[in-house]
Design a protein around this motif. Structure first.
Motif, short mmCIF file in Angstrom:
data_model
loop_
_atom_site.label_atom_id
_atom_site.label_comp_id
_atom_site.label_asym_id
_atom_site.label_seq_id
_atom_site.Cartn_x
_atom_site.Cartn_y
_atom_site.Cartn_z
N ARG A 87 2.73 6.46 -9.78
CA ARG A 87 2.96 5.03 -9.62
C ARG A 87 3.09 4.32 -10.97
O ARG A 87 3.86 3.36 -11.10
N THR A 118 8.66 6.99 -1.54
CA THR A 118 7.87 5.79 -1.39
C THR A 118 7.39 5.72 0.06
O THR A 118 8.02 6.26 0.97
N GLN A 130 -4.57 3.63 -8.94
CA GLN A 130 -3.62 3.39 -10.02
C GLN A 130 -4.21 2.45 -11.06
O GLN A 130 -3.97 2.61 -12.27
N TRP A 132 5.18 2.91 2.84
CA TRP A 132 4.66 1.56 2.99
C TRP A 132 3.70 1.51 4.18
O TRP A 132 4.08 1.78 5.32
N SER A 140 6.30 -5.21 -4.93
CA SER A 140 6.50 -3.80 -4.61
C SER A 140 7.98 -3.44 -4.53
O SER A 140 8.35 -2.45 -3.89
N ARG A 165 0.85 -1.16 0.00
CA ARG A 165 0.00 0.00 0.00
C ARG A 165 0.90 1.22 0.00
O ARG A 165 1.28 1.72 1.04
N GLY A 166 1.32 1.64 -1.18
CA GLY A 166 2.15 2.83 -1.25
C GLY A 166 1.34 3.99 -0.71
O GLY A 166 0.23 4.20 -1.12
N THR A 167 1.87 4.78 0.20
CA THR A 167 1.04 5.73 0.90
C THR A 167 1.75 7.00 1.29
O THR A 167 2.95 7.07 1.33
N THR A 185 -2.43 -2.25 -5.25
CA THR A 185 -1.30 -2.27 -4.33
C THR A 185 -1.00 -0.90 -3.76
O THR A 185 0.13 -0.61 -3.39
N GLU A 186 -2.00 -0.03 -3.71
CA GLU A 186 -1.80 1.31 -3.17
C GLU A 186 -3.07 1.75 -2.45
O GLU A 186 -4.12 1.15 -2.61
N THR A 187 -2.94 2.81 -1.66
CA THR A 187 -4.04 3.18 -0.78
C THR A 187 -5.23 3.80 -1.49
O THR A 187 -6.35 3.70 -0.99
#
Length: 553
Positions: free
Chosen positions: A438, A452, A53, A454, A475, A2-4, A62-64
């Motif tokens: 992203r 980045t 994304q 996490w 990731s 969760r890239g955040t 895979t992201e928030t």
């Protein structure tokens, strides 16, 4: 991942056999919630959103930006307690194992998807096989790697199409998954994986209804989950609308009837809308409002903070994308040139904690000072280390960030610190929004360093290491690869004693200091604000909004 962009609650180690009951442990949530009484059931709220994304498929989110929506609309085998992140069974009636390699999972009967069909064992097996199968190119497919037969679902070719010709995957089904009956399936892993049950609350492990396989594209625009809220519409660059699922089967439902994620390109705009009661909740208070605790004056009794399982880092590009950062000495020099303490004081009003390693302090297994001297500000050592590397040969150093969140201030301050310490020009470079940002990283178009973050997917030290730095991990934005690191991760996962597993993970983390694939910056504290129309706002241990607790006054 969760890239955040997102006191301390400590989590106990949880073994596979322990994941059979309700939450364990507690923790100090600090000022983490608005506990005012009098909330009512029903009504509609708006919250800050951002551009996902990818289409909203659980195994490809895979992201928030997309993950926050799917967290509200999907249900998994396991639910993570909002306060502590401790796992609690949800769709799973039980998860049992005798050897940490063969698992039997029994489901609660009658659990419904939002299309009215029942959640059955095959819906998990089919979903996990779909995620793993190489040609489907799911960004979270990597999470299925521990399951026996995963390797045979992967494409082995090279170039633009690794699935072509002889590189084609051998099969689209993993041998480690077996349906026993409608409500029971088994999982066999290639090696012992002591924390597998803890992982199963992550979005990638959500079940998929049969309707998904008839039209995956349509599902991505309007996903059909089994969670407390269903997605009604997604208007690109504008909003994502959710409504309460009337036949929700679980124990973690919400009070409000409707949730609208309003997509913002600027966190300051979202914050100002909360002040004006035009937006009900923002999960990001801009740095400009954190200076001198300004947000507490702007939003008296309408704010909260909590230490959460989030770390902010700066990642170096893959060598083939930009070879100017390939030398570990260059990376170490840049890290030592960053005055984290001053940046945290001036930009974040001391609401962050300087990172001394790559793992958040909130998870069991955390060990301080894993980065050693390379995470300590020392201009003289930084300049000497850069000289050892022969200087920086790329002209100027760049640090890219997504401009739709509050990153401008700290990235510019970071570049100023680097420039001052090393005598090399450094430029903070904005990218229009998170989705574009992203996508450039995923497509290996991003030259120079990039920010980045996490947000833990599940409460484990392993989650801060394997998905981000293991060779080929989903990731692993910098394409880092170290066989010794990978080997330690395998040994840690096989350890039956949590203390022994943590020791192996800590040994693996220590190796990162030698290679510096990413610069640890700080451990995050989530800060939220809300309108005077809502109550019960709570920050989860993951730094997200707990939609089960919020309601209108």
């Amino acid at each position: 991942m969760r890239g955040t962009a997102r006191t301390v609650a400590m989590f106990a180690g949880i073994s596979a056999t322990a994941l059979l009951a309700a939450a364990c442990g507690g923790g100090d949530s600090g000022n983490a919630a608005n506990t005012s009484a009098g909330g009512k059931t029903g009504g509609s709220i708006t919250v800050r959103g951002c551009n996902p994304q990818n289409p909203l498929v659980p195994s490809n989110t895979t992201e928030t930006c997309g993950g926050n929506v799917l967290d509200a609309s999907t249900a998994k085998l396991v639910h993570y307690n909002a306060e502590t992140a401790a796992p609690e069974n949800d769709i799973a009636e039980s998860i049992t194992t005798q050897d940490n390699q063969n698992f039997t999972i029994k489901l609660v009967k009658g659990y419904k998807f939002q299309d009215g069909t029942e959640v059955k064992a095959k819906n998990f097996v089919d979903a996990w096989n779909y995620a793993a199968y190489g040609p489907n190119a799911q960004s979270s497919g990597y999470f299925m790697e521990p399951i026996e037969g995963y390797a045979d679902t992967q494409c082995t070719g090279e170039g633009d199409d690794p699935c072509a010709g002889k590189g084609k995957a051998k099969t689209d089904k993993m041998t480690g998954l077996k349906v026993v009956d409608d409500h029971t399936f088994t999982v066999k892993t290639s090696e012992k994986v002591s924390n597998l049950p803890v992982r199963l609350g992550y979005t990638a492990f959500a079940p998929l209804p049969d309707s998904f396989f008839k039209d995956p594209k349509a599902y991505g625009e309007k996903p059909v989950g089994a969670g407390p809220y269903k997605v009604d519409s997604w208007t690109k660059n504008s909003e994502i609308k959710l409504s309460k699922f009337a036949d929700y089967s679980g124990k973690f439902g919400g009070k409000v009837d409707n949730i609208t994620f309003k997509i913002y390109q600027d966190s300051d705009a979202a914050y100002n809308d909360v002040i004006a009661n035009q937006l009900d909740v923002t999960d990001e208070v801009p740095s400009s409002a954190q200076i001198d605790d300004k947000y507490k004056t702007d939003l008296p009794d309408r704010n909260a903070q909590k230490a959460v399982g989030v770390i902010q880092t700066i990642t170096f590009p893959p060598t083939k994308v930009d070879p100017n950062y390939a030398d570990p000495k260059v990376r170490q020099a840049i890290s030592m040139a960053i005055d984290r303490d001053t940046i945290i004081k001036q930009i974040f009003n001391n609401t962050r904690k300087p990172a001394t390693g790559w793992v958040s302090p909130v998870v069991d297994g955390y060990k301080a000072d894993q980065c050693g001297e390379y995470c300590k500000y020392d201009p003289a050592k930084a300049k000497a280390k850069l000289a050892e590397a022969g200087g920086f040969k790329g002209g100027k150093i760049t640090l890219s960030y997504n401009a739709d969140a509050s990153h401008k201030g700290w990235t510019e301050a970071t570049c100023n610190s680097i420039k001052s310490a090393l005598g090399v020009d450094c430029v903070a470079t904005p990218v229009v929004d998170f989705s574009t940002f992203r996508t450039q990283i995923a497509n290996q178009k991003m030259k120079g360093m990039f920010r980045t973050g996490w947000q833990m997917d599940y409460p484990s030290i392993e989650n801060f290491l394997a998905p981000i730095y293991k060779t080929g991990a989903s990731s692993n934005d910098g394409h880092y690869s170290n066989p010794a690191f990978d080997k330690l991760l395998v040994e840690a996962a096989a350890a039956t004693d949590p203390a022994e597993a943590n020791k192996k993970y800590q040994e693996a983390e220590a190796l990162l200091a030698n290679d510096m694939p990413a610069i640890p910056m700080w451990y995050s504290t989530a800060t939220m604000g809300w309108s005077d129309k809502v109550t019960g706002v709570k920050i989860t241990a993951f730094g997200t909004i707990d939609f089960a607790s919020i309601s209108l006054k």
